[in-house]
Design a protein around this motif. Structure first.
Motif, short mmCIF file in Angstrom:
data_model
loop_
_atom_site.label_atom_id
_atom_site.label_comp_id
_atom_site.label_asym_id
_atom_site.label_seq_id
_atom_site.Cartn_x
_atom_site.Cartn_y
_atom_site.Cartn_z
N LEU A 12 0.82 -1.20 0.00
CA LEU A 12 0.00 0.00 0.00
C LEU A 12 0.86 1.26 0.00
CD1 LEU A 12 -2.54 -1.13 2.75
CD2 LEU A 12 -2.89 -1.21 0.28
N ASN A 13 0.37 2.28 -0.69
CA ASN A 13 1.06 3.57 -0.70
C ASN A 13 0.90 4.25 0.66
OD1 ASN A 13 1.64 3.26 -3.44
ND2 ASN A 13 -0.35 4.08 -4.03
N ASP A 14 1.88 5.08 1.01
CA ASP A 14 1.81 5.82 2.27
C ASP A 14 0.57 6.70 2.36
OD1 ASP A 14 4.09 4.76 3.31
OD2 ASP A 14 5.39 6.43 2.74
N SER A 15 0.05 7.08 1.21
CA SER A 15 -1.09 8.02 1.17
C SER A 15 -2.30 7.50 1.93
CB SER A 15 -1.48 8.31 -0.28
OG SER A 15 -1.88 7.10 -0.93
N ILE A 16 -2.42 6.18 2.08
CA ILE A 16 -3.60 5.63 2.73
C ILE A 16 -3.69 6.07 4.19
CG2 ILE A 16 -2.54 3.44 3.42
CD1 ILE A 16 -5.31 2.16 2.82
N CYS A 17 -2.57 6.22 4.86
CA CYS A 17 -2.59 6.64 6.27
C CYS A 17 -3.22 8.02 6.41
CB CYS A 17 -1.19 6.63 6.86
SG CYS A 17 -0.51 4.97 7.10
N LEU A 18 -2.94 8.89 5.46
CA LEU A 18 -3.47 10.25 5.51
C LEU A 18 -4.93 10.29 5.06
CD1 LEU A 18 -0.43 12.18 4.01
CD2 LEU A 18 -0.93 11.64 6.38
N SER A 19 -5.21 9.69 3.89
CA SER A 19 -6.58 9.75 3.36
C SER A 19 -7.56 9.02 4.26
CB SER A 19 -6.63 9.17 1.94
OG SER A 19 -6.28 7.79 1.95
#
Length: 280
Positions: free
Chosen positions: A89-96
């Motif tokens: 998974l991309n790091d972006s998932i933690c933020l979104s």
């Protein structure tokens, strides 16, 4: 790693071994520290690697605006899910995902409920991600003392669809197009419900998913075979009538004219799933 900028007690900017600007998160990682000080690696919980300067600014804004309880909860859940399901998974998932959950909990406490009209379609198209969404929903309700409805599991599932490496963040649009096509087939054949476990149906879903993806990214590469198209059209007249309805819907809503090859494959799949349905 050295601190190049302190964002708050738990967030700092730094540079990794490749010289890339990174955002480092850790409880008290900047406490009583100054710019240029070495980062205590034992306190590092997560390192975010922005794609560029704009992305870095966006990440910083997200991280500073989302309460720690959401960030920590999501970070722990994502790590467990990645390990359990072997997902990249991309790091972006933690933020979104943190931002999404913050909004969902806020709406729940304000008595606002959002209906997920694509819930059934998401469950069918993305079975693994939907299972993840259901599990995560249970954990969210326990953690934040809410009773968010099952609709939320579908929204959560799409975050995992879009965050997988290679994904283009179009899970919602794909689900919408697939739902529209399936609704036309149901209406045309007067089918109340498909056999979701049917191999033919699963193949049809896969075809529709990739069709929607190709449409969204303008990646059609077809070779027309008029003779084969005409043969199948004559053999599957009812399916052809259904495909014409799909053609008109795509043309009207998306200004896209299906090619004969796409119509050919739709006819074959529709013929299979309707034959299977009639045998039940």
């Amino acid at each position: 790693m050295l601190i190049s900028k302190i964002l708050n007690n738990n967030l700092v900017l730094s540079r990794d071994e490749k010289g890339r600007e990174v955002i480092v998160k850790g409880c008290g990682i900047a406490f009583q520290k100054k710019r240029g000080a070495a980062i205590d690696e034992s306190k590092i919980e997560k390192i975010f690697v922005p794609k560029n300067k704009n992305n870095s600014r966006q990440m910083q804004e997200y991280l500073l605006s989302i309460p720690e309880e959401y960030l920590d909860f999501v970070q722990n859940q994502v790590e467990e899910i990645k390990e359990k399901y072997d997902l990249k998974l991309n790091d972006s998932i933690c933020l979104s995902l943190s931002d999404h959950l913050m909004g969902s909990v806020k709406r729940f406490r304000e008595g606002i409920r959002l209906t997920n009209v694509l819930l059934v379609d998401i469950r069918q198209l993305y079975r693994t991600e939907y299972q993840i969404g259901v599990h995560l929903l249970e954990e969210v309700n326990k953690k934040f003392h809410t009773s968010l409805p099952l609709d939320e599991a579908g929204f959560l599932a799409l975050h995992f669809v879009n965050a997988q490496e290679g994904s283009r963040e179009d899970g919602y649009e794909i689900s919408l197009i697939v739902k529209e096509v399936l609704d036309i087939v149901k209406q045309y054949y007067q089918i109340e419900k498909f056999d979701e476990d049917s191999l033919y149906y699963q193949r049809f879903l896969t075809h529709l998913k990739f069709f929607a993806q190709r449409y969204l990214h303008k990646e059609f590469q077809y070779t027309e075979d008029a003779e084969l198209f005409n043969i199948v059209k004559e053999q599957c007249r009812e399916a052809y009538g259904c495909v014409k309805m799909i053609y008109l819907a795509m043309e009207e809503k998306y200004s896209y004219a299906l090619t004969e090859e796409e119509m050919l494959y739709l006819m074959i799949h529709i013929q299979k799933i309707t034959e299977k349905k009639s045998e039940l």
